[in-house]
Structures are given as C-alpha cells and as structure tokens.
Write a protein that holds these residues in place. Structure first.
Motif, short mmCIF file in Angstrom:
data_model
loop_
_atom_site.label_atom_id
_atom_site.label_comp_id
_atom_site.label_asym_id
_atom_site.label_seq_id
_atom_site.Cartn_x
_atom_site.Cartn_y
_atom_site.Cartn_z
N CYS A 100 -4.29 -5.81 -1.49
CA CYS A 100 -4.32 -4.84 -2.59
C CYS A 100 -4.65 -5.51 -3.93
O CYS A 100 -4.97 -4.82 -4.89
CB CYS A 100 -2.99 -4.08 -2.69
N GLU A 115 3.92 2.49 -14.57
CA GLU A 115 2.93 3.07 -15.48
C GLU A 115 3.54 4.15 -16.36
O GLU A 115 3.17 4.28 -17.53
CB GLU A 115 1.77 3.64 -14.67
N GLY A 148 -11.40 -5.26 -7.87
CA GLY A 148 -11.99 -3.97 -7.61
C GLY A 148 -11.09 -3.01 -6.84
O GLY A 148 -11.37 -1.82 -6.79
N ASP A 149 -10.01 -3.49 -6.25
CA ASP A 149 -9.09 -2.60 -5.54
C ASP A 149 -8.34 -1.76 -6.58
O ASP A 149 -7.79 -2.31 -7.54
CB ASP A 149 -8.10 -3.42 -4.71
N PRO A 150 -8.31 -0.44 -6.43
CA PRO A 150 -7.67 0.41 -7.44
C PRO A 150 -6.19 0.07 -7.67
O PRO A 150 -5.73 0.08 -8.81
CB PRO A 150 -7.83 1.82 -6.89
N ILE A 151 -5.47 -0.22 -6.60
CA ILE A 151 -4.05 -0.57 -6.76
C ILE A 151 -3.92 -1.87 -7.55
O ILE A 151 -3.15 -1.97 -8.51
CB ILE A 151 -3.37 -0.72 -5.39
N ALA A 173 2.29 1.05 -4.18
CA ALA A 173 1.26 1.98 -4.68
C ALA A 173 1.78 3.38 -4.94
O ALA A 173 1.35 4.03 -5.89
CB ALA A 173 0.10 2.04 -3.69
N GLU A 203 -6.09 -3.36 -9.55
CA GLU A 203 -6.55 -3.26 -10.94
C GLU A 203 -5.50 -2.58 -11.82
O GLU A 203 -5.23 -3.02 -12.94
CB GLU A 203 -7.89 -2.52 -11.01
N ARG A 204 -4.89 -1.51 -11.30
CA ARG A 204 -3.83 -0.84 -12.06
C ARG A 204 -2.64 -1.78 -12.25
O ARG A 204 -2.07 -1.86 -13.34
CB ARG A 204 -3.38 0.43 -11.32
N THR A 229 0.81 -1.21 0.00
CA THR A 229 0.00 0.00 0.00
C THR A 229 0.84 1.26 0.00
O THR A 229 0.34 2.33 -0.35
CB THR A 229 -0.97 0.03 1.20
N ASN A 253 -3.23 -4.45 -14.90
CA ASN A 253 -3.09 -3.92 -16.26
C ASN A 253 -1.61 -3.80 -16.65
O ASN A 253 -1.23 -4.20 -17.74
CB ASN A 253 -3.77 -2.56 -16.38
#
Length: 125
Positions: free
Chosen positions: A46, A26, A50-53, A18, A55-56, A14, A59
């Motif tokens: 994490c 990215e 659905g957790d933003p971290i 993150a 999911e990013r 986190t 990807n």
C-alpha cells in the motif's frame, strides 16, 4: 496517548488502515496521537508510489509527524528496497519505489526512530 501501529497480519493495511485508521486521521478524530507505523509482509504494497492509500497516508504522516517504516527484509523480497540481504537490521537498506518519507529498517531502526517521541502503546494489527 501516543500509539504506534505494526501492520503484520494479512490485509491489515488494506482494510484496517485504509478503511478505519486513515480516514480518522484525515478527519482529526482518531482519538490518539499516532507517532509511527511499521509495515511487514504484503502490507508494504500500500506504500508504493502512486497507490491511493499510500499517497494519502504519506500526506497525513508528513502533516502529523508520523514515522512510516517498512521491514527492510520484506521490502527487499518485494523489490521495494535496495541493499544486500545480509545488511538487514543494520540501517543500510534503502527503500525505493515507495511514497515520500518511508524508511526501511528493522526493530533496531524502529526503536531508534521512535526514541525521540516514544509511543505509550504499540498496537499490532
């Protein structure tokens, strides 16, 4: 240089992942090729769907071919995997409720998964 990260200390995913590693991946300026990440204890949270971290990261991992693995025993204890506890370390535990592409395993599965693209360095955070 190729690296693999092991997220083993409190808040490693986190904070360090993150706020430092993920934004650099990215942006394409991390400075090393990341070939794998292994998550232990509460760091696996994490990676929940659905957790933003998570999911990013999923990807980025898909785009860059980064292995994402959670400790099978840690995931079972947190209801994020399925399988009998005695099968930990055998490859029989299956991740559930996690972002796309995350595998569950232990060191034998980690080593096997990285054998085709081994890191030069393993960094524990």
């Amino acid at each position: 240089m190729k690296v693999a990260y092991v997220f083993a200390t409190s808040n490693a995913s986190t904070f360090k992942l993150a706020s430092m590693i993920l934004p650099q991946l990215e942006a394409g300026n991390h400075g090393a090729d990341v070939v794998g990440m292994m998550f232990f204890d509460d760091n696996i949270f994490c990676l929940r769907e659905g957790d933003p971290i998570g999911e990013r990261l999923a990807n980025v991992a898909q785009e860059k071919g980064i292995l994402l693995m959670v400790c099978d025993a840690c995931a079972l204890r947190r209801n994020l995997a399925e399988g009998p506890p005695e099968s930990c370390g055998t490859g029989a535990v299956m991740a559930k409720g996690l972002v796309k592409g995350v595998l569950a395993g232990c060191f034998p599965q980690l080593y096997e998964a990285l054998s085709g693209n081994p890191p030069d360095h393993i960094i524990s955070l």
